[in-house]
Design an enzyme around this catalytic site. Structure first.
Site, short mmCIF file in Angstrom:
data_model
loop_
_atom_site.label_atom_id
_atom_site.label_comp_id
_atom_site.label_asym_id
_atom_site.label_seq_id
_atom_site.Cartn_x
_atom_site.Cartn_y
_atom_site.Cartn_z
N LYS A 95 17.65 -8.37 25.00
CA LYS A 95 16.41 -9.06 25.36
C LYS A 95 15.98 -8.70 26.79
O LYS A 95 16.72 -8.06 27.53
CB LYS A 95 16.59 -10.58 25.26
CG LYS A 95 17.25 -11.05 23.98
CD LYS A 95 16.30 -11.14 22.81
CE LYS A 95 17.06 -11.65 21.59
NZ LYS A 95 16.26 -11.80 20.40
C1 LIG Z 1 16.91 -12.65 19.32
C2 LIG Z 1 16.09 -13.54 18.50
C3 LIG Z 1 16.51 -14.82 18.13
C4 LIG Z 1 17.90 -15.34 18.29
O1 LIG Z 1 18.47 -15.19 19.49
P1 LIG Z 1 20.09 -15.20 19.60
O2 LIG Z 1 20.27 -15.52 21.04
O3 LIG Z 1 20.54 -13.83 19.22
O4 LIG Z 1 20.62 -16.26 18.72
C5 LIG Z 1 15.64 -15.63 17.44
N1 LIG Z 1 14.42 -15.20 17.11
C6 LIG Z 1 13.98 -13.98 17.43
C7 LIG Z 1 12.60 -13.59 17.03
C8 LIG Z 1 14.80 -13.08 18.12
O5 LIG Z 1 14.37 -11.86 18.40
#
Ligand SMILES: *Cc1c(COP(=O)(O)O)cnc(C)c1O
Length: 397
Positions: A182
């Site tokens: 991210k």
């Molecule tokens: C990454 C992501 C999540 C979940 O995040 P995690 O920290 O990996 O649990 C939820 N929704 C979207 C759209 C994502 O890209």
């Protein structure tokens, strides 16, 4: 030839020092770093409250639970996203109702949203897929009109803006995720932001084993570093989870948040370079985001798609070909409703959401991170070009 990974976190000595300091302090959970991190993320989104959690998925789960969504309820969402944005609905026992996507933004099509709303609809979860915030304001207006809470799954959009408003500022609550691919990372982690103090309090209780919060009339319990519990630490008025974020992860998040604008600018430079290099590739559709600072896009990944003359098999061959050259490419995203357990539980089938399916068959994510050099971007695009030439020849045969 060395591998070009799909993603890679951007960690400097500042993050390493901050984490080391926490380790030396002896206070590894529930402490000042978490509060600092919460204030930074909430502040960035113009929200009053931030609730740090152990992942984005945990954050989405808590918000749905805190809103009282459960069995018999429906939650409207997109089929074209990372699976967690729909799985959270199943976690509380509710039923997902998918809405097909807009082919430009790749987000849920607001024009089709109202048709999916029923008396059972208890929430809408909208996603800024790939960091593209378009339509979040329109979805918010529809949610308001129907008096249904909107949850902004902002996990891919930190730092983005729409109509002068920050991503993370739409709807009843917004959720971020901080997995290493991210815009910022805490290793694993997430954050709920909201202006609703009661919702925030309930989420704080739910992330911490259902312990009392000031709103329950109790003092938040303390667990001192000697390992003994005091006060209300052993009072649990409700069923909760352990979705806390450690001080180690929070300290990492604080430094990443302080560097956010630099991180976003670096990502934008990589995206602009790809766009420049791929502009002439007529059999590719590039991300719909305009270039430059004003666009509002927060670049999460760089996803291109093959023209409509190609099919899923062609896309899969292109990805496999790039991987043979040690270039990380991926099929972001397979449609959620076509995952085996969605088909089994909800009777979803191919053809249900034709736009999402047609686009999902032809998209691929290119390596995208701040360390990607100009030479690497060149190599990625040249390799992609060769793979597309091969596909073109196959078509002409
Ligand atoms: C990454 C992501 C999540 C979940 O995040 P995690 O920290 O990996 O649990 C939820 N929704 C979207 C759209 C994502 O890209």
């Amino acid at each position: 030839m060395s591998e070009i990974p799909l993603s890679r976190p951007d960690i400097t000595d500042a993050e390493i020092d901050a984490v080391t300091q926490v380790l030396r302090s002896g206070r590894l959970s529930i402490g000042p770093q978490q509060e600092r991190f919460e204030r930074l993320v909430a502040g960035r989104c113009g929200r009053r409250e931030g609730v740090a959690v152990s992942s984005g998925t945990a954050g989405l789960h808590l918000v749905l639970e805190a809103l009282g969504v459960g069995p018999g309820d429906e939650v409207v969402t997109t089929p074209f996203s990372f699976i967690a944005s729909a799985n959270c609905i199943l976690m509380v026992g509710a039923t997902p109702k998918f809405v097909d996507i807009c082919p430009q933004s790749l987000n849920m099509d607001p024009a089709q949203l109202e048709a999916a709303i029923t008396p059972q609809t208890k929430a809408i979860i909208a996603v800024e897929v790939f960091g593209q915030p378009q339509h979040m304001d329109t979805v918010e207006a529809v949610a308001r009109k129907h008096e249904i809470p909107l949850i902004e799954d902002a996990c891919e959009g930190l730092g983005g803006r729409l109509g002068g408003r920050p991503v993370g500022g739409f709807g009843r609550a917004s959720v971020f995720g901080f997995y290493p691919n991210k815009q910022i990372t805490t290793g694993e982690g997430g954050m709920i932001v909201t202006d609703d103090d009661r919702l925030a309090d309930l989420c704080r209780s739910l992330r911490n084993q259902g312990r009392s919060t000031p709103a329950d009339g109790g003092m938040p319990g303390q667990h001192n570093s000697g390992g003994t519990a005091t006060g209300a630490w052993l009072d649990h008025p409700r069923l909760g989870y352990n979705y806390r974020l450690s001080e180690i992860a929070s300290a990492l998040g604080v430094v990443q948040m302080e560097r956010l604008d630099d991180l976003l600018a670096a990502r934008r430079r990589v995206a602009d370079r790809y766009t420049q290099l791929l502009l002439d590739q007529t059999d590719l559709v590039l991300p719909a985001a305009p270039r430059g600072d004003e666009a509002g896009m927060s670049w999460f990944v760089y996803v291109v798609r093959l023209g409509t003359q190609y099919d899923r098999a062609a896309r899969d061959r292109v990805i496999a070909g790039m991987r043979r050259h040690e270039i990380g490419a991926a099929n972001y995203f397979p449609c959620i409703h076509l995952q085996p357990f969605y088909r089994e539980r909800f009777g979803c089938a191919p053809g249900d959401y034709p736009i999402a399916e047609s686009i999902s068959d032809r998209t691929l994510a290119l390596p995208f991170h701040n360390h990607l050099t100009a030479e690497q971007a060149d190599l990625v695009c040249q390799t992609l070009h060769v793979m597309l030439q091969r596909e073109q020849m196959l078509l002409e045969e």
